[in-house]
Design a protein around this motif. Structure first.
Motif, mmCIF file in Angstrom:
data_model
loop_
_atom_site.group_PDB
_atom_site.id
_atom_site.type_symbol
_atom_site.label_atom_id
_atom_site.label_comp_id
_atom_site.label_asym_id
_atom_site.label_seq_id
_atom_site.Cartn_x
_atom_site.Cartn_y
_atom_site.Cartn_z
ATOM 1 N N LEU A 83 0.824 -1.213 0.000
ATOM 2 C CA LEU A 83 0.000 0.000 0.000
ATOM 3 C C LEU A 83 0.854 1.256 0.000
ATOM 4 O O LEU A 83 0.514 2.257 -0.653
ATOM 5 C CB LEU A 83 -0.948 -0.001 1.200
ATOM 6 C CG LEU A 83 -2.076 -1.036 1.164
ATOM 7 C CD1 LEU A 83 -2.941 -0.929 2.413
ATOM 8 C CD2 LEU A 83 -2.918 -0.873 -0.100
ATOM 9 N N LEU A 84 1.967 1.232 0.734
ATOM 10 C CA LEU A 84 2.896 2.363 0.692
ATOM 11 C C LEU A 84 3.421 2.568 -0.724
ATOM 12 O O LEU A 84 3.509 3.705 -1.214
ATOM 13 C CB LEU A 84 4.075 2.120 1.643
ATOM 14 C CG LEU A 84 3.871 2.412 3.128
ATOM 15 C CD1 LEU A 84 5.121 2.010 3.906
ATOM 16 C CD2 LEU A 84 3.567 3.901 3.359
ATOM 17 N N ALA A 85 3.780 1.472 -1.375
ATOM 18 C CA ALA A 85 4.306 1.559 -2.743
ATOM 19 C C ALA A 85 3.272 2.166 -3.686
ATOM 20 O O ALA A 85 3.595 3.050 -4.496
ATOM 21 C CB ALA A 85 4.721 0.168 -3.225
ATOM 22 N N TYR A 86 2.032 1.705 -3.580
ATOM 23 C CA TYR A 86 0.957 2.240 -4.426
ATOM 24 C C TYR A 86 0.753 3.727 -4.158
ATOM 25 O O TYR A 86 0.630 4.534 -5.087
ATOM 26 C CB TYR A 86 -0.331 1.474 -4.156
ATOM 27 C CG TYR A 86 -1.506 1.953 -4.984
ATOM 28 C CD1 TYR A 86 -1.711 1.464 -6.274
ATOM 29 C CD2 TYR A 86 -2.400 2.905 -4.486
ATOM 30 C CE1 TYR A 86 -2.796 1.902 -7.038
ATOM 31 C CE2 TYR A 86 -3.473 3.357 -5.241
ATOM 32 C CZ TYR A 86 -3.664 2.850 -6.519
ATOM 33 O OH TYR A 86 -4.716 3.300 -7.278
ATOM 34 N N GLY A 87 0.734 4.099 -2.881
ATOM 35 C CA GLY A 87 0.545 5.505 -2.520
ATOM 36 C C GLY A 87 1.667 6.394 -3.025
ATOM 37 O O GLY A 87 1.421 7.479 -3.581
ATOM 38 N N LEU A 88 2.910 5.943 -2.868
ATOM 39 C CA LEU A 88 4.059 6.738 -3.321
ATOM 40 C C LEU A 88 4.075 6.862 -4.843
ATOM 41 O O LEU A 88 4.370 7.938 -5.384
ATOM 42 C CB LEU A 88 5.356 6.110 -2.825
ATOM 43 C CG LEU A 88 5.598 6.210 -1.311
ATOM 44 C CD1 LEU A 88 6.759 5.318 -0.891
ATOM 45 C CD2 LEU A 88 5.872 7.657 -0.904
ATOM 46 N N ALA A 89 3.760 5.770 -5.535
ATOM 47 C CA ALA A 89 3.727 5.814 -7.006
ATOM 48 C C ALA A 89 2.672 6.791 -7.504
ATOM 49 O O ALA A 89 2.874 7.498 -8.501
ATOM 50 C CB ALA A 89 3.457 4.411 -7.554
ATOM 51 N N THR A 90 1.561 6.856 -6.793
ATOM 52 C CA THR A 90 0.472 7.764 -7.175
ATOM 53 C C THR A 90 0.813 9.212 -6.830
ATOM 54 O O THR A 90 0.652 10.115 -7.669
ATOM 55 C CB THR A 90 -0.835 7.353 -6.458
ATOM 56 O OG1 THR A 90 -1.154 6.001 -6.779
ATOM 57 C CG2 THR A 90 -1.972 8.267 -6.877
#
Length: 321
Positions: A83-90
């Motif tokens: 979820l952190l990865a998805y948030g940072l990518a967004t």
């Protein structure tokens, strides 16, 4: 043999130095390392086989002795980091291939270096070993599923192909290693001391190869990717620790959960990125490999130097003796 064991111990203790040194060398002299790229899957398979040789049934005791801590750490591993990865990518509006690479490393299981870091941090090493083993065995299912769920917004994801890749380069070598240890325990125990050297060489080679084939991409996007990777790792370490604290785990378990959540199997991330996406998708994993071998030792050293209270011995009735 003793000399080889000393070399292996030295390599394991200075692991972070070698990762950083060869990452720099491969960036400035890529021609000397690009030949490794076609063999990355084989190298990771050898590393996983070595991990299997070091595992025994006793390493899974914590699953039954402290199921709450193991469950918390494994769930945190596969929830917080993806979820952190998805948030940072967004938030950072990363290019599609880079975004997928960040998410992919976030969906990988914990790395084997986490066990050493937990030991140095005076954390619960038995818990760390169990969580690494369990998360790695779950990776063939959870890593492709989570990548499909979170990364398909940017690029098409073949979860089935990723599943087969992880089975071949992770699950089969680990199971083979465990079986060989069971069948040839004495012989394996004599050679297990040199396995850190094999792991160091393998992980350094994988990281160097990924850097070497991506020098232009690193020059172009490197600063942004580095910032995202640092945030990803540091937030993972912090949230893992806070979660353990909120759920009232003891300090040693909090440290183990933090390190297990924050330190990824970036070698697996690199391998999957190269096999199923593109070279630039492997850059976040390569940078993660370098960075978490800086942040991990720093955190472990800080925690390791802290004085921890020792519980006084208790009698059979649970009263302080």
């Amino acid at each position: 043999m003793k000399t080889l064991e000393k070399v292996s111990s030295f390599a394991g203790n200075t692991f972070a130095v070698w990762v950083i040194l060869f990452a720099i060398l491969s960036f400035f002299l890529p021609g000397g390392f690009t030949w490794i790229a076609p063999h990355i899957a084989l190298l990771l398979g050898i590393i996983m086989f070595g991990m299997g040789l070091t595992l025994s049934l006793s390493d899974f005791k914590a699953v039954f002795q402290a199921p709450k801590s193991v469950l918390i750490a494994v769930l945190a591993q596969f929830i917080i980091m993806p979820l952190l990865a998805y948030g940072l990518a967004t938030i950072f509006q990363l290019p599609a291939e880079v975004a997928v690479g960040v998410i992919l490393v976030g969906c990988c299981p914990g790395g084997t270096a986490s066990n050493v870091m937990t030991f140095l941090a005076k954390g619960n090493t038995a818990l760390s070993v169990s969580v690494t083993a369990v998360s790695t065995l779950l990776a063939p299912i959870l890593t492709p599923a989570l990548t499909l769920l979170l990364a398909s917004k940017w690029l098409p994801v073949s979860a089935g192909s990723m599943f087969l890749s992880i089975v071949k380069i992770v699950l089969v070598p680990i199971v083979l290693g465990i079986v060989i240890r069971l069948l040839f325990r004495k012989q394996v125990e004599k050679s297990v001391a040199v396995l850190p050297l094999v792991s160091v060489i393998g992980i350094v080679a994988v990281a160097s190869a990924v850097v070497a084939v991506n020098t232009e991409n690193i020059v172009k996007e490197g600063l942004l990717i580095f910032a995202v990777v640092v945030l990803h790792n540091c937030l993972g370490l912090a949230l893992g620790f806070v979660l353990g604290k909120l759920l009232k785990l003891d300090l040693r378990d909090q440290k183990a959960v933090s390190i297990e959540v924050g330190m990824q199997n970036s070698g697996l991330g690199s391998t999957l990125a190269l096999a199923h996406f593109s070279p630039i998708a492997a850059v976040p994993s390569a940078i993660f490999s370098v960075w978490h071998n800086i942040s991990g030792p720093v955190l472990a050293t800080w925690w390791g130097k802290s004085d921890e209270p020792i519980d006084p011995p208790k009698d059979k009735r649970g009263k302080t003796a």
